[in-house]
Design a protein around this motif. Structure first.
Motif, PDB file in Angstrom:
ATOM      1  N   ALA A  57       0.834  -1.208   0.000  1.00 17.69           N
ATOM      2  CA  ALA A  57       0.000   0.000   0.000  1.00 17.69           C
ATOM      3  C   ALA A  57       0.868   1.257   0.000  1.00 17.69           C
ATOM      4  N   TRP A  58       1.944   1.226   0.769  1.00 15.18           N
ATOM      5  CA  TRP A  58       2.834   2.387   0.818  1.00 15.18           C
ATOM      6  C   TRP A  58       3.547   2.601  -0.513  1.00 15.18           C
ATOM      7  N   PHE A  59       4.024   1.516  -1.149  1.00 18.84           N
ATOM      8  CA  PHE A  59       4.673   1.641  -2.457  1.00 18.84           C
ATOM      9  C   PHE A  59       3.694   2.182  -3.496  1.00 18.84           C
ATOM     10  N   ALA A  60       2.463   1.685  -3.477  1.00 15.91           N
ATOM     11  CA  ALA A  60       1.461   2.163  -4.427  1.00 15.91           C
ATOM     12  C   ALA A  60       1.107   3.625  -4.154  1.00 15.91           C
ATOM     13  N   TRP A  61       1.073   4.022  -2.883  1.00 15.15           N
ATOM     14  CA  TRP A  61       0.807   5.419  -2.548  1.00 15.15           C
ATOM     15  C   TRP A  61       1.909   6.325  -3.094  1.00 15.15           C
ATOM     16  N   ARG A  62       3.169   5.903  -2.940  1.00 20.01           N
ATOM     17  CA  ARG A  62       4.285   6.693  -3.472  1.00 20.01           C
ATOM     18  C   ARG A  62       4.202   6.801  -4.991  1.00 20.01           C
ATOM     19  N   LEU A  63       3.840   5.710  -5.664  1.00 22.35           N
ATOM     20  CA  LEU A  63       3.694   5.732  -7.116  1.00 22.35           C
ATOM     21  C   LEU A  63       2.558   6.667  -7.520  1.00 22.35           C
ATOM     22  N   TRP A  64       1.445   6.603  -6.807  1.00 21.25           N
ATOM     23  CA  TRP A  64       0.308   7.463  -7.114  1.00 21.25           C
ATOM     24  C   TRP A  64       0.665   8.934  -6.928  1.00 21.25           C
ATOM     25  N   ARG A  65       1.386   9.253  -5.837  1.00 23.14           N
ATOM     26  CA  ARG A  65       1.797  10.637  -5.597  1.00 23.14           C
ATOM     27  C   ARG A  65       2.716  11.152  -6.707  1.00 23.14           C
ATOM     28  N   SER A  66       3.637  10.305  -7.138  1.00 27.05           N
ATOM     29  CA  SER A  66       4.571  10.765  -8.181  1.00 27.05           C
ATOM     30  C   SER A  66       3.899  10.822  -9.553  1.00 27.05           C
ATOM     31  N   ALA A  67       2.936   9.938  -9.810  1.00 27.07           N
ATOM     32  CA  ALA A  67       2.282   9.920 -11.123  1.00 27.07           C
ATOM     33  C   ALA A  67       1.197  10.975 -11.259  1.00 27.07           C
ATOM     34  N   SER A  68       0.688  11.481 -10.145  1.00 29.21           N
ATOM     35  CA  SER A  68      -0.426  12.434 -10.235  1.00 29.21           C
ATOM     36  C   SER A  68      -0.022  13.860  -9.891  1.00 29.21           C
ATOM     37  N   ARG A  69       1.261  14.157  -9.895  1.00 30.28           N
ATOM     38  CA  ARG A  69       1.709  15.528  -9.651  1.00 30.28           C
ATOM     39  C   ARG A  69       1.300  16.417 -10.813  1.00 30.28           C
ATOM     40  N   PRO A  70       0.765  17.614 -10.523  1.00 28.58           N
ATOM     41  CA  PRO A  70       0.347  18.509 -11.608  1.00 28.58           C
ATOM     42  C   PRO A  70       1.508  18.950 -12.505  1.00 28.58           C
ATOM     43  N   ALA A  71       2.703  19.153 -11.940  1.00 26.12           N
ATOM     44  CA  ALA A  71       3.831  19.613 -12.740  1.00 26.12           C
ATOM     45  C   ALA A  71       4.324  18.523 -13.685  1.00 26.12           C
ATOM     46  N   GLN A  73       2.393  16.255 -15.063  1.00 29.32           N
ATOM     47  CA  GLN A  73       1.336  15.859 -15.982  1.00 29.32           C
ATOM     48  C   GLN A  73       1.604  16.421 -17.374  1.00 29.32           C
ATOM     49  N   SER A  74       1.672  15.555 -18.334  1.00 24.57           N
ATOM     50  CA  SER A  74       1.811  16.003 -19.712  1.00 24.57           C
ATOM     51  C   SER A  74       0.498  15.849 -20.462  1.00 24.57           C
ATOM     52  N   GLY A  75      -0.494  15.290 -19.784  1.00 26.03           N
ATOM     53  CA  GLY A  75      -1.804  15.134 -20.403  1.00 26.03           C
ATOM     54  C   GLY A  75      -1.924  13.901 -21.274  1.00 26.03           C
ATOM     55  N   THR A  76      -0.922  13.059 -21.286  1.00 26.33           N
ATOM     56  CA  THR A  76      -1.007  11.867 -22.123  1.00 26.33           C
ATOM     57  C   THR A  76      -1.829  10.794 -21.419  1.00 26.33           C
ATOM     58  N   ALA A  77      -2.331   9.877 -22.221  1.00 24.89           N
ATOM     59  CA  ALA A  77      -3.140   8.789 -21.672  1.00 24.89           C
ATOM     60  C   ALA A  77      -2.297   7.867 -20.803  1.00 24.89           C
ATOM     61  N   ASN A  78      -1.021   7.739 -21.117  1.00 18.72           N
ATOM     62  CA  ASN A  78      -0.151   6.860 -20.332  1.00 18.72           C
ATOM     63  C   ASN A  78       0.015   7.388 -18.916  1.00 18.72           C
ATOM     64  N   ASP A  79       0.177   8.712 -18.749  1.00 19.01           N
ATOM     65  CA  ASP A  79       0.292   9.290 -17.414  1.00 19.01           C
ATOM     66  C   ASP A  79      -0.976   9.065 -16.601  1.00 19.01           C
ATOM     67  N   ALA A  80      -2.119   9.246 -17.229  1.00 14.30           N
ATOM     68  CA  ALA A  80      -3.391   9.037 -16.542  1.00 14.30           C
ATOM     69  C   ALA A  80      -3.583   7.563 -16.194  1.00 14.30           C
ATOM     70  N   ARG A  81      -3.121   6.695 -17.069  1.00 18.77           N
ATOM     71  CA  ARG A  81      -3.267   5.257 -16.814  1.00 18.77           C
ATOM     72  C   ARG A  81      -2.410   4.826 -15.627  1.00 18.77           C
ATOM     73  N   VAL A  82      -1.191   5.316 -15.559  1.00 22.81           N
ATOM     74  CA  VAL A  82      -0.313   4.976 -14.445  1.00 22.81           C
ATOM     75  C   VAL A  82      -0.884   5.507 -13.138  1.00 22.81           C
ATOM     76  N   ALA A  83      -1.384   6.741 -13.142  1.00 20.90           N
ATOM     77  CA  ALA A  83      -1.963   7.319 -11.931  1.00 20.90           C
ATOM     78  C   ALA A  83      -3.201   6.542 -11.494  1.00 20.90           C
ATOM     79  N   PHE A  84      -4.047   6.142 -12.450  1.00 17.21           N
ATOM     80  CA  PHE A  84      -5.250   5.390 -12.111  1.00 17.21           C
ATOM     81  C   PHE A  84      -4.896   4.019 -11.523  1.00 17.21           C
ATOM     82  N   PHE A  85      -3.981   3.299 -12.167  1.00 22.22           N
ATOM     83  CA  PHE A  85      -3.587   1.988 -11.663  1.00 22.22           C
ATOM     84  C   PHE A  85      -2.910   2.090 -10.305  1.00 22.22           C
ATOM     85  N   ALA A  86      -2.129   3.140 -10.113  1.00 31.20           N
ATOM     86  CA  ALA A  86      -1.489   3.322  -8.812  1.00 31.20           C
ATOM     87  C   ALA A  86      -2.529   3.601  -7.731  1.00 31.20           C
ATOM     88  N   LEU A  87      -3.541   4.388  -8.044  1.00 33.33           N
ATOM     89  CA  LEU A  87      -4.609   4.660  -7.075  1.00 33.33           C
ATOM     90  C   LEU A  87      -5.377   3.386  -6.739  1.00 33.33           C
TER      91      LEU A  87
END
Length: 114
Positions: A57-71, A73-87
């Motif tokens: 849970a902690w590893f997934a939380w760290r991944l979600w935090r790093s994948a969902s940072r606004p700075a 975000q490039s708006g690509t589908a891959n970034d959104a997919r990684v953030a969703f799977f991490a969440l």
């Protein structure tokens, strides 16, 4: 296309498998615990399962935090997919941690010989 990070797969797949495995191992160790009069084996297995679920849970939380940072975000589908799977991995692993804790609680209260 980039591959999904391992932290997402640990939270989504490994945490539920570990919870079910701990339940099976604990069930198999009840006779050993009753015959020796000690719950140590049951507690060790449950503690390892709880720590593993919490770590995923902690590893997934760290991944979600790093994948969902606004700075970042490039708006690509891959970034959104990684953030969703991490969440989702974080939520599944957190639920598995809670389930593991709830399965461990009766071992503290009840005797294995009952």
């Amino acid at each position: 296309m980039n591959r999904m990070p391992a932290a997402a797969w640990l939270g989504l797949l490994a945490a539920p498998v570990v919870v079910l495995s701990v339940q099976s191992i604990d069930y198999a160790l009840v006779h050993v615990a009753c015959s020796h009069g000690s719950r140590l084996a049951l507690d060790i297995v449950s503690c390892i399962g709880l720590l593993f679920s919490g770590a995923t849970a902690w590893f997934a939380w760290r991944l979600w935090r790093s994948a969902s940072r606004p700075a970042a975000q490039s708006g690509t589908a891959n970034d959104a997919r990684v953030a969703f799977f991490a969440l989702m991995a974080m939520l599944v692993a957190a639920l598995c941690t809670l389930i593991q804790l709830m399965m461990w609680f009766p071992q503290w209260v009840l005797s294995p010989c009952r």
